[in-house]
Design an enzyme around this catalytic site. Structure first.
Site, PDB file in Angstrom:
ATOM      1  N   THR A  70       0.536  -1.215  -0.016  1.00  0.00           N
ATOM      2  CA  THR A  70       0.189  -0.132  -0.024  1.00  0.00           C
ATOM      3  C   THR A  70       0.891   1.239   0.187  1.00  0.00           C
ATOM      4  OG1 THR A  70      -1.595  -1.371   1.107  1.00  0.00           O
ATOM      5  CG2 THR A  70      -1.950   1.164   1.475  1.00  0.00           C
ATOM      6  N   GLN A 178       1.412  -9.357  -5.978  1.00  0.00           N
ATOM      7  CA  GLN A 178       0.961 -10.575  -6.318  1.00  0.00           C
ATOM      8  C   GLN A 178       1.832 -11.442  -7.210  1.00  0.00           C
ATOM      9  OE1 GLN A 178      -1.220 -12.098  -4.436  1.00  0.00           O
ATOM     10  NE2 GLN A 178      -2.502 -10.220  -3.512  1.00  0.00           N
ATOM     11  N   HIS A 200       4.835  -9.394   3.212  1.00  0.00           N
ATOM     12  CA  HIS A 200       3.854 -10.641   3.890  1.00  0.00           C
ATOM     13  C   HIS A 200       3.047 -11.514   2.789  1.00  0.00           C
ATOM     14  CE1 HIS A 200      -0.297  -8.666   3.461  1.00  0.00           C
ATOM     15  NE2 HIS A 200       0.385  -7.541   3.221  1.00  0.00           N
ATOM     16  N   THR A 236      12.909   5.785  11.136  1.00  0.00           N
ATOM     17  CA  THR A 236      13.940   5.063  11.742  1.00  0.00           C
ATOM     18  C   THR A 236      13.536   3.383  10.872  1.00  0.00           C
ATOM     19  OG1 THR A 236      14.141   5.947  13.587  1.00  0.00           O
ATOM     20  CG2 THR A 236      15.211   3.802  13.487  1.00  0.00           C
ATOM     21  N   CYS A 322     -13.197  -3.945   0.651  1.00  0.00           N
ATOM     22  CA  CYS A 322     -13.293  -2.668   0.253  1.00  0.00           C
ATOM     23  C   CYS A 322     -13.181  -2.121  -1.159  1.00  0.00           C
ATOM     24  CB  CYS A 322     -12.637  -1.649   1.028  1.00  0.00           C
ATOM     25  SG  CYS A 322     -10.817  -1.931   0.958  1.00  0.00           S
TER      26      CYS A 322
HETATM   27  C1  PLP Z   1      -2.059  -6.366  -5.890  1.00  0.00           C
HETATM   28  C2  PLP Z   1      -1.997  -5.745  -4.542  1.00  0.00           C
HETATM   29  N1  PLP Z   1      -1.401  -4.440  -4.417  1.00  0.00           N
HETATM   30  C3  PLP Z   1      -1.299  -3.930  -3.262  1.00  0.00           C
HETATM   31  C4  PLP Z   1      -1.441  -4.626  -1.957  1.00  0.00           C
HETATM   32  C5  PLP Z   1      -1.356  -4.015  -0.921  1.00  0.00           C
HETATM   33  O1  PLP Z   1      -0.286  -4.660   0.099  1.00  0.00           O
HETATM   34  P1  PLP Z   1      -0.013  -4.598   1.644  1.00  0.00           P
HETATM   35  O2  PLP Z   1      -0.877  -5.465   2.067  1.00  0.00           O
HETATM   36  O3  PLP Z   1       1.437  -5.028   1.680  1.00  0.00           O
HETATM   37  O4  PLP Z   1      -0.345  -3.001   1.831  1.00  0.00           O
HETATM   38  C6  PLP Z   1      -2.183  -6.176  -2.286  1.00  0.00           C
HETATM   39  C7  PLP Z   1      -2.663  -6.702  -0.856  1.00  0.00           C
HETATM   40  O5  PLP Z   1      -3.332  -7.656  -1.116  1.00  0.00           O
HETATM   41  C8  PLP Z   1      -2.310  -6.568  -3.517  1.00  0.00           C
HETATM   42  O6  PLP Z   1      -2.775  -7.762  -3.601  1.00  0.00           O
END
Ligand code: PLP
Length: 379
Positions: A70, A178, A200, A236, A322
């Site tokens: 994100t 992904q 993650h 940091t 969402c």
């Molecule tokens: C295609 C894609 N972009 C961005 C993200 C966001 O990643 P994060 O959970 O590390 O913020 C996700 C999370 O599901 C995702 O599937």
């Protein structure tokens, strides 16, 4: 437990947890402190960056650690828009991007930027001709994901990068969250300027990620502060999380080299089994990423199915949270042109290299059984 929701998140590798613990215990100095203890942490940070850059085949100066996908997406999109708005205020993305891209673009629209949301076909793929037609003298950024998180659709990133490279005013950002560790992406392509990754999703820890920024590409930083990460991402450093992420990258990329066919095999087993049941329609394209399989069971509410499977200790998911105006609808399936019979009833299985053939066979058996039971209840 059978965990088939690996695109939502993955279980950390034991080695990742061990690295995190060890670094937290042993290298808790601040990499910016000038004493030796801080210096040791700084050295480890540099080594980790070098290792990550080598794995991704980019230079250390081009890699920036973030808190995840994100943040990387927001940094790339808002960073380009704010820095280069004098050149133009038009951004191109697609209708099936992750909310962290769509919402960043919507935020820029509220600041007066113009955003084009490319349509997709039934398989979730953008049309290169539409993209070409959409680029105008004002366009400064194209942001397109590599692998779609709901469908597994692989976008034609090389072709987009080839096109983007012809427009010197234009930057190209790829959301590779992904795809990392599953579907190869050549970051050395001169047309790819920015690329987001998240730890993650590859058995690393939540709250860590990376953004590749091609040499010469400049961004307005999202954060301002103490100058860390060349002032591109101050704060940091989460050294333990970073070391853990690099370990997860290495382990996952090794598996990618040796076990890719394993994912293809698991996916084929599920696809074949589901295909045989007339109640199920498969939404993921045949040539998609091997770890994501999306399908709809019209008239079976996804929440009810997920709940029933959960009782059997099997975990799958529905549309990403969402991401739709209507709470029941998958915005991605709707954008693919599917009616309510599909877009309101989508389910997603997402695999990891850790899943076994026995697990997916057990899933298929239990899933059909669950549908039969629900059928009886529904009369
Ligand atoms: C295609 C894609 N972009 C961005 C993200 C966001 O990643 P994060 O959970 O590390 O913020 C996700 C999370 O599901 C995702 O599937």
């Amino acid at each position: 437990m059978i965990y088939l929701d690996n695109s939502a998140t993955t279980s950390p590798y034991p080695e990742v947890l061990e690295s995190f613990r060890k670094v937290s215990e042993t290298y808790y100095g601040n990499p910016s402190s000038i004493h030796q203890f801080g210096g040791e942490a700084e050295k480890l940070l540099k080594t980790s960056k070098k290792q990550a850059a080598d794995l991704l085949k980019v230079s250390e100066q081009e890699l920036f650690f973030t808190s995840g996908g994100t943040e990387s997406n927001n940094t790339a999109i808002k960073g380009i828009a704010l820095k280069h708005q004098n050149r133009g205020r038009h951004i191109i993305t697609s209708q099936v991007e992750h909310p962290s891209v769509l919402e960043a673009c919507a935020a820029l629209e509220s600041l007066g930027f113009r955003v084009t949301y490319l349509s997709v076909n039934h398989e979730g793929k953008i049309d290169l001709d539409e993209l070409k037609r959409t680029i105008d003298g004002e366009t400064i950024l194209i942001s397109i994901m590599h692998v779609n998180n709901e469908l597994g659709t692989i976008q034609p990133i090389k072709e987009i990068a080839d096109l983007a490279a012809k427009y010197p005013k234009l930057f190209f950002h790829v959301d590779h969250v992904q795809g990392l560790g599953k579907v190869p992406l050549d970051l050395s392509h001169p047309g790819i300027d920015l690329c987001s990754m998240s730890s993650h999703k590859i058995h690393g820890l939540k709250g860590t990620g990376a953004l590749y920024i091609q040499k010469g590409t400049t961004l307005f930083p999202l954060l301002h502060g103490g100058g860390q990460e060349s002032s591109q991402r101050p704060g940091t450093e989460n050294l333990a999380g970073i070391v853990a992420m690099v370990k997860a990258m290495r382990l996952t990329m090794e598996k990618q080299r040796h076990s890719y066919q394993h994912l293809e095999k698991l996916s084929a087993i599920i696809r074949t089994a589901l295909h045989q049941d007339h109640r199920i329609v498969i939404n993921s394209p045949e040539d998609g990423a091997p770890h994501i399989l999306n399908f709809s069971v019209p008239n079976f509410k996804p929440e009810v199915v997920i709940h029933a499977l959960g009782k059997e200790n099997i975990f799958i998911s529905t549309k990403s949270a969402c991401s739709s105006k209507h709470s029941d609808e998958s915005a991605v399936l709707a954008a693919c042109g599917w009616g309510e019979d599909r877009s309101h009833f989508g389910l997603r299985i997402s695999l990891s290299y850790q899943n076994t053939e026995e697990e997916v066979r057990e899933f298929c058996k239990t899933f059909i059984h669950v549908l039969d039971q629900l059928n009886n209840v529904m009369g």
